[in-house]
Design an enzyme around this catalytic site. Structure first.
Site, PDB file in Angstrom:
ATOM      1  N   ASP A 286       0.812  -1.222   0.000  1.00  7.71           N
ATOM      2  CA  ASP A 286       0.000   0.000   0.000  1.00  7.71           C
ATOM      3  C   ASP A 286       0.845   1.272   0.000  1.00  7.71           C
ATOM      4  O   ASP A 286       0.368   2.344   0.349  1.00  7.71           O
ATOM      5  CB  ASP A 286      -0.971   0.001   1.191  1.00  7.71           C
ATOM      6  CG  ASP A 286      -0.247  -0.088   2.514  1.00  7.71           C
ATOM      7  OD1 ASP A 286       0.986  -0.341   2.498  1.00  7.71           O
ATOM      8  OD2 ASP A 286      -0.887   0.093   3.560  1.00  7.71           O
TER       9      ASP A 286
ATOM     10  N   HIS B 178      24.542   4.802 -16.186  1.00  8.24           N
ATOM     11  CA  HIS B 178      23.429   5.207 -15.313  1.00  8.24           C
ATOM     12  C   HIS B 178      23.391   4.354 -14.050  1.00  8.24           C
ATOM     13  O   HIS B 178      22.342   3.866 -13.633  1.00  8.24           O
ATOM     14  CB  HIS B 178      22.097   5.159 -16.072  1.00  8.24           C
ATOM     15  CG  HIS B 178      21.867   6.377 -16.914  1.00  8.24           C
ATOM     16  ND1 HIS B 178      20.733   6.574 -17.649  1.00  8.24           N
ATOM     17  CD2 HIS B 178      22.624   7.473 -17.127  1.00  8.24           C
ATOM     18  CE1 HIS B 178      20.816   7.737 -18.294  1.00  8.24           C
ATOM     19  NE2 HIS B 178      21.960   8.297 -17.984  1.00  8.24           N
TER      20      HIS B 178
ATOM     21  N   ASP C  79      26.792  12.322 -11.144  1.00 11.58           N
ATOM     22  CA  ASP C  79      25.903  12.878 -12.177  1.00 11.58           C
ATOM     23  C   ASP C  79      24.591  13.184 -11.472  1.00 11.58           C
ATOM     24  O   ASP C  79      23.830  12.267 -11.136  1.00 11.58           O
ATOM     25  CB  ASP C  79      25.724  11.845 -13.290  1.00 11.58           C
ATOM     26  CG  ASP C  79      24.878  12.374 -14.441  1.00 11.58           C
ATOM     27  OD1 ASP C  79      24.200  13.401 -14.277  1.00 11.58           O
ATOM     28  OD2 ASP C  79      24.885  11.730 -15.502  1.00 11.58           O
TER      29      ASP C  79
ATOM     30  N   ASP D  96      21.233  19.159 -14.483  1.00 15.22           N
ATOM     31  CA  ASP D  96      21.900  17.903 -14.849  1.00 15.22           C
ATOM     32  C   ASP D  96      23.386  18.213 -15.012  1.00 15.22           C
ATOM     33  O   ASP D  96      23.799  18.671 -16.074  1.00 15.22           O
ATOM     34  CB  ASP D  96      21.283  17.372 -16.154  1.00 15.22           C
ATOM     35  CG  ASP D  96      21.798  15.989 -16.524  1.00 15.22           C
ATOM     36  OD1 ASP D  96      22.434  15.335 -15.670  1.00 15.22           O
ATOM     37  OD2 ASP D  96      21.554  15.570 -17.677  1.00 15.22           O
TER      38      ASP D  96
ATOM     39  N   HIS E  97      27.766   7.182 -25.765  1.00 13.72           N
ATOM     40  CA  HIS E  97      26.505   7.930 -25.684  1.00 13.72           C
ATOM     41  C   HIS E  97      26.616   9.251 -26.427  1.00 13.72           C
ATOM     42  O   HIS E  97      27.708   9.677 -26.806  1.00 13.72           O
ATOM     43  CB  HIS E  97      26.103   8.149 -24.217  1.00 13.72           C
ATOM     44  CG  HIS E  97      27.115   8.891 -23.383  1.00 13.72           C
ATOM     45  ND1 HIS E  97      27.253  10.251 -23.425  1.00 13.72           N
ATOM     46  CD2 HIS E  97      28.032   8.452 -22.493  1.00 13.72           C
ATOM     47  CE1 HIS E  97      28.201  10.622 -22.567  1.00 13.72           C
ATOM     48  NE2 HIS E  97      28.707   9.544 -22.004  1.00 13.72           N
TER      49      HIS E  97
ATOM     50  N   HIS F  84      21.704  16.774 -24.700  1.00 15.03           N
ATOM     51  CA  HIS F  84      20.247  16.673 -24.805  1.00 15.03           C
ATOM     52  C   HIS F  84      19.643  17.970 -24.290  1.00 15.03           C
ATOM     53  O   HIS F  84      20.316  18.753 -23.623  1.00 15.03           O
ATOM     54  CB  HIS F  84      19.708  15.465 -24.016  1.00 15.03           C
ATOM     55  CG  HIS F  84      20.129  15.415 -22.567  1.00 15.03           C
ATOM     56  ND1 HIS F  84      19.515  16.144 -21.588  1.00 15.03           N
ATOM     57  CD2 HIS F  84      21.118  14.730 -21.937  1.00 15.03           C
ATOM     58  CE1 HIS F  84      20.096  15.899 -20.412  1.00 15.03           C
ATOM     59  NE2 HIS F  84      21.096  15.041 -20.602  1.00 15.03           N
TER      60      HIS F  84
ATOM     61  N   HIS G  83      15.762  14.805 -19.577  1.00 16.63           N
ATOM     62  CA  HIS G  83      15.915  14.641 -21.024  1.00 16.63           C
ATOM     63  C   HIS G  83      14.679  15.319 -21.609  1.00 16.63           C
ATOM     64  O   HIS G  83      13.642  14.699 -21.808  1.00 16.63           O
ATOM     65  CB  HIS G  83      15.999  13.172 -21.418  1.00 16.63           C
ATOM     66  CG  HIS G  83      17.222  12.497 -20.853  1.00 16.63           C
ATOM     67  ND1 HIS G  83      17.357  11.140 -20.763  1.00 16.63           N
ATOM     68  CD2 HIS G  83      18.375  13.007 -20.358  1.00 16.63           C
ATOM     69  CE1 HIS G  83      18.538  10.847 -20.218  1.00 16.63           C
ATOM     70  NE2 HIS G  83      19.170  11.959 -19.957  1.00 16.63           N
TER      71      HIS G  83
ATOM     72  N   GLU H 202      28.071  16.835 -22.382  1.00 20.94           N
ATOM     73  CA  GLU H 202      28.548  15.824 -21.442  1.00 20.94           C
ATOM     74  C   GLU H 202      29.342  14.689 -22.085  1.00 20.94           C
ATOM     75  O   GLU H 202      28.894  13.550 -22.108  1.00 20.94           O
ATOM     76  CB  GLU H 202      27.365  15.241 -20.669  1.00 20.94           C
ATOM     77  CG  GLU H 202      26.191  14.784 -21.541  1.00 20.94           C
ATOM     78  CD  GLU H 202      25.075  14.163 -20.695  1.00 20.94           C
ATOM     79  OE1 GLU H 202      25.373  13.291 -19.875  1.00 20.94           O
ATOM     80  OE2 GLU H 202      23.916  14.557 -20.877  1.00 20.94           O
TER      81      GLU H 202
ATOM     82  N   TYR I 120      34.929   5.890 -20.737  1.00 14.61           N
ATOM     83  CA  TYR I 120      34.679   4.847 -19.738  1.00 14.61           C
ATOM     84  C   TYR I 120      35.494   3.619 -20.132  1.00 14.61           C
ATOM     85  O   TYR I 120      35.220   3.011 -21.166  1.00 14.61           O
ATOM     86  CB  TYR I 120      33.182   4.494 -19.699  1.00 14.61           C
ATOM     87  CG  TYR I 120      32.319   5.732 -19.681  1.00 14.61           C
ATOM     88  CD1 TYR I 120      32.011   6.388 -18.489  1.00 14.61           C
ATOM     89  CD2 TYR I 120      31.848   6.300 -20.883  1.00 14.61           C
ATOM     90  CE1 TYR I 120      31.248   7.557 -18.493  1.00 14.61           C
ATOM     91  CE2 TYR I 120      31.098   7.465 -20.884  1.00 14.61           C
ATOM     92  CZ  TYR I 120      30.799   8.085 -19.686  1.00 14.61           C
ATOM     93  OH  TYR I 120      30.058   9.241 -19.692  1.00 14.61           O
TER      94      TYR I 120
ATOM     95  N   ARG J 185      33.211  11.564 -16.716  1.00 17.58           N
ATOM     96  CA  ARG J 185      32.210  12.339 -17.462  1.00 17.58           C
ATOM     97  C   ARG J 185      32.193  13.745 -16.869  1.00 17.58           C
ATOM     98  O   ARG J 185      32.296  13.896 -15.641  1.00 17.58           O
ATOM     99  CB  ARG J 185      30.818  11.695 -17.373  1.00 17.58           C
ATOM    100  CG  ARG J 185      29.754  12.490 -18.129  1.00 17.58           C
ATOM    101  CD  ARG J 185      28.475  11.692 -18.432  1.00 17.58           C
ATOM    102  NE  ARG J 185      27.719  11.248 -17.289  1.00 17.58           N
ATOM    103  CZ  ARG J 185      27.674   9.994 -16.855  1.00 17.58           C
ATOM    104  NH1 ARG J 185      28.376   9.041 -17.476  1.00 17.58           N
ATOM    105  NH2 ARG J 185      26.950   9.663 -15.797  1.00 17.58           N
TER     106      ARG J 185
ATOM    107  N   GLU K 226      29.856  17.229 -17.253  1.00 14.84           N
ATOM    108  CA  GLU K 226      28.589  17.683 -17.852  1.00 14.84           C
ATOM    109  C   GLU K 226      28.214  19.060 -17.321  1.00 14.84           C
ATOM    110  O   GLU K 226      28.191  19.276 -16.108  1.00 14.84           O
ATOM    111  CB  GLU K 226      27.468  16.686 -17.498  1.00 14.84           C
ATOM    112  CG  GLU K 226      26.089  17.103 -17.985  1.00 14.84           C
ATOM    113  CD  GLU K 226      25.031  16.030 -17.750  1.00 14.84           C
ATOM    114  OE1 GLU K 226      25.169  15.234 -16.805  1.00 14.84           O
ATOM    115  OE2 GLU K 226      24.062  16.005 -18.529  1.00 14.84           O
TER     116      GLU K 226
HETATM  117  N1  GLY Z   1      21.792  12.316 -15.813  1.00 21.48           N
HETATM  118  C1  GLY Z   1      21.431  11.708 -17.027  1.00 21.48           C
HETATM  119  C2  GLY Z   1      22.117  12.338 -18.154  1.00 21.48           C
HETATM  120  O1  GLY Z   1      23.151  12.920 -17.969  1.00 21.48           O
HETATM  121  O2  GLY Z   1      21.658  12.369 -19.249  1.00 21.48           O
HETATM  122 MN    MN Z   2      23.649  13.814 -16.210  1.00 23.22          MN
HETATM  123 MN    MN Z   3      22.624  14.680 -19.171  1.00 23.56          MN
END
Ligand code: GLY
Ligand code: MN
Ligand code: MN
Length: 546
Positions: free
Chosen positions: A79, A355, A372, A383, A455, A459, A466, A483, A487, A504, A506
């Site tokens: 619940d 992720h 991140d 982000d 990747h 975005h 996103h 970003e 890796y 990374r 970003e």
């Molecule tokens: N935090 C997800 C991305 O960087 O797209």
């Molecule tokens: Mn991110």
């Molecule tokens: Mn991102």
């Protein structure tokens, strides 16, 4: 001087984490009431939301009725539900944060109770007994007063108002919520709508995502971009058969946007058309107004502050979730209600998992840690990613990779100007990454880069992390991330000194006519800045009395 240890710790924590508390936390009056889901005073204005509704009303045909539905409440277990989050489109158009809400937009207007209106919001009824358990509701009166919609009604009037509208106009629905309890009031309303509105059901998974993407293509530039992509996907990566493949073939064979739209209109005849409504909202939501930028900047500032405190806190022996706790404390302290997505704190091998979200590992001397993270402030999400050495000093191999990623990021940021697009940013970053990895002997040629950079580099950012948008040329007011990352997983066929190096970096970038503006510049990112901050004492060790 002797002071009470608990007050000293709390005071030092508050000092070290000195972040501006939220604005507008008044206590008088309904607008600042914090006992329900409603955001109170410091929120996008009713005029902003009204302007967005007006833009949608003007973009849709006169004989349309747009129906925008609240996202469902989702069960976590037994619940207990997951924390509720409003759907971005409904929030964008109304500011409403309560579940079980339905917005009807009628470009041609409709008469209700002797008054002609173009917008009707169906909201949960006030119910003191339930509100005592789960928090205040706005109710119809409150929704009109606080949100400024022309007409708000309670669910008992829904069918009487929506029925004639659906029968006499072309319905556009966004989106159909899944997994509703049909026994609930909202579940019954949605089921009632669904029975009356024939809807095209895309296939599950990636095939369905492809179908939705193709159905949204409605101008020549978007057709050309998508056609190239679909042609590249054909074969191994594309769907082999089924409806999605049939649609992809028709799309390529059409050869022009007009022929494609003719195919689409005949294939979709008889179904409610929601893709045009999606396109209108993507177009609008892509370009941020000044008011939106203020909320987005607040989210980004909270996130940069969290990075600074995390960098001060990190040391070998800490668990990743302890760093996550510092980060999310700073978010809330800055007035952010949520994270925009689950915080990623990945150390050692986890730095190479894009992720990673479990955040449980004990961080060790010699690891890198990728953070991140993004605060969400009044619906708008930041982000921002930073990568740091757990012991406070980059090793030589870590530093070499870090400098390459940073140079790639700077090249991509410089390319983020009006008229450019995501492909330009990808190319700018990929060129620098490939040259750097070739120089270090990690790859032999640029064709191998994808192995270590799997990747996209960018975005849109906004109400969704996103965010939606046209994917056309950048326009002033767009906010995008940049970003790049590298890796290198353990066991890769390269010298072991590169293993477990995941980096990374970003940032969040505003596109302007005068060049890119880095909205997240308050988060340090050069090797020297990161190492200097990591040498300072952090809130986590202060709180532990160390
Ligand atoms: N935090 C997800 C991305 O960087 O797209
Ligand atoms: Mn991110
Ligand atoms: Mn991102």
């Amino acid at each position: 001087m002797i002071v009470d240890i608990r007050s000293a710790l709390i005071a030092s924590l508050a000092l070290v984490l000195a972040v501006a508390p939220a604005n507008g936390q008044g206590t008088d009056g309904r607008a600042s009431d914090d006992s329900g889901p409603f955001y109170g005073e410091d929120r996008p204005s009713p005029e902003f939301h009204r302007g967005r509704r007006q833009a949608v009303l003007e973009a849709l045909p006169e004989d349309a009725v747009a129906i925008v539905l609240a996202s469902p409440e989702r069960a976590r277990s037994n619940d207990v539900d997951y924390e509720y989050h409003p759907s971005s489109d409904l929030y964008y158009l109304t500011g409403m944060t309560e579940p079980s809400t339905i917005l009807l937009l009628v470009p041609g207007g409709t008469e209700v109770g002797g008054k002609t209106v173009q917008e009707i919001l169906v909201v949960r009824a006030r119910d003191p007994a339930t509100e005592a358990w789960t928090g205040r509701r706005l109710g119809a009166e409150g929704a009109m007063r606080e949100l400024g919609v022309q007409l708000a009604v309670e669910p008992e009037r829904f069918e009487e108002i929506a029925g004639p509208l659906i029968e006499t106009r072309r319905p556009y629905v966004l989106p159909w919520p899944a997994g509703l309890d049909p026994g609930s009031e909202y579940g019954a309303q949605v089921a009632w709508l669904k029975e009356r509105i024939p809807t095209f059901e895309p296939e599950p998974g990636r095939a369905g995502a492809l179908q939705r993407g193709l159905l949204r293509v409605n101008d020549a530039a978007a057709y050309d971009r998508a056609r190239g992509m679909v042609e590249r996907m054909a074969g191994a990566a594309g769907p082999a058969d089924g409806e999605a493949a049939r649609m992809a073939r028709a799309f390529v064979e059409a050869g022009s946007v007009d022929a494609w739209l003719a195919w689409r209109d005949s294939a979709m005849a008889g179904f409610a058309n929601s893709t045009d409504l999606e396109s209108v909202l993507s177009d609008l939501r892509e370009v941020k107004t000044e008011e939106e930028l203020r909320f987005l900047q607040a989210a980004i500032d909270a996130t940069a502050a969290a990075h600074r405190q995390a960098l001060r806190s990190i040391e070998p022996g800490m668990r990743e979730y302890e760093v996550e706790a510092v980060i999310e404390y700073v978010f809330h302290r800055a007035g952010a209600e949520h994270t925009g997505f689950p915080s990623i704190v990945g150390s050692g091998e986890n730095s190479t998992i894009l992720h990673y979200e479990s955040n449980r590992r004990r961080m060790e001397d010699g690891d890198l840690v990728v953070m991140d993270i993004g605060a969400e402030y009044r619906g708008y999400s930041a982000d921002v990613t930073r990568t740091a050495p757990v012991n406070g000093r980059f090793s030589e191999p870590q530093r070499q990779i870090y400098e390459i990623v940073l140079a790639a990021q700077e090249a991509a940021i410089a390319a983020a100007t009006p008229g450019a697009g995501f492909r330009d940013l990808n190319e700018a970053a990929s060129t620098v990454l490939a040259e750097g990895l070739e120089r270090l002997g990690i790859i032999g040629s640029s064709s191998e880069l994808r192995r270590y950079f799997p990747h996209g580099v960018s975005h849109y950012l906004g109400l969704d992390v996103h965010d939606v948008g046209t994917y056309g040329p950048f326009r002033p007011g767009d906010v995008v991330t940049v970003e790049p990352g590298i890796y290198i997983r353990p066991g890769e066929g390269v010298d072991e000194r590169w293993w477990n190096v995941g980096v990374r970096i970003e940032d969040d970038i505003l596109i302007t006519p005068h060049g890119p503006v880095v909205l997240s510049a308050e988060a340090p990112k050069t090797v020297a800045e990161i190492e200097a901050l990591m040498a300072e004492p952090g809130p986590a060790s202060l709180a532990a009395g160390e």
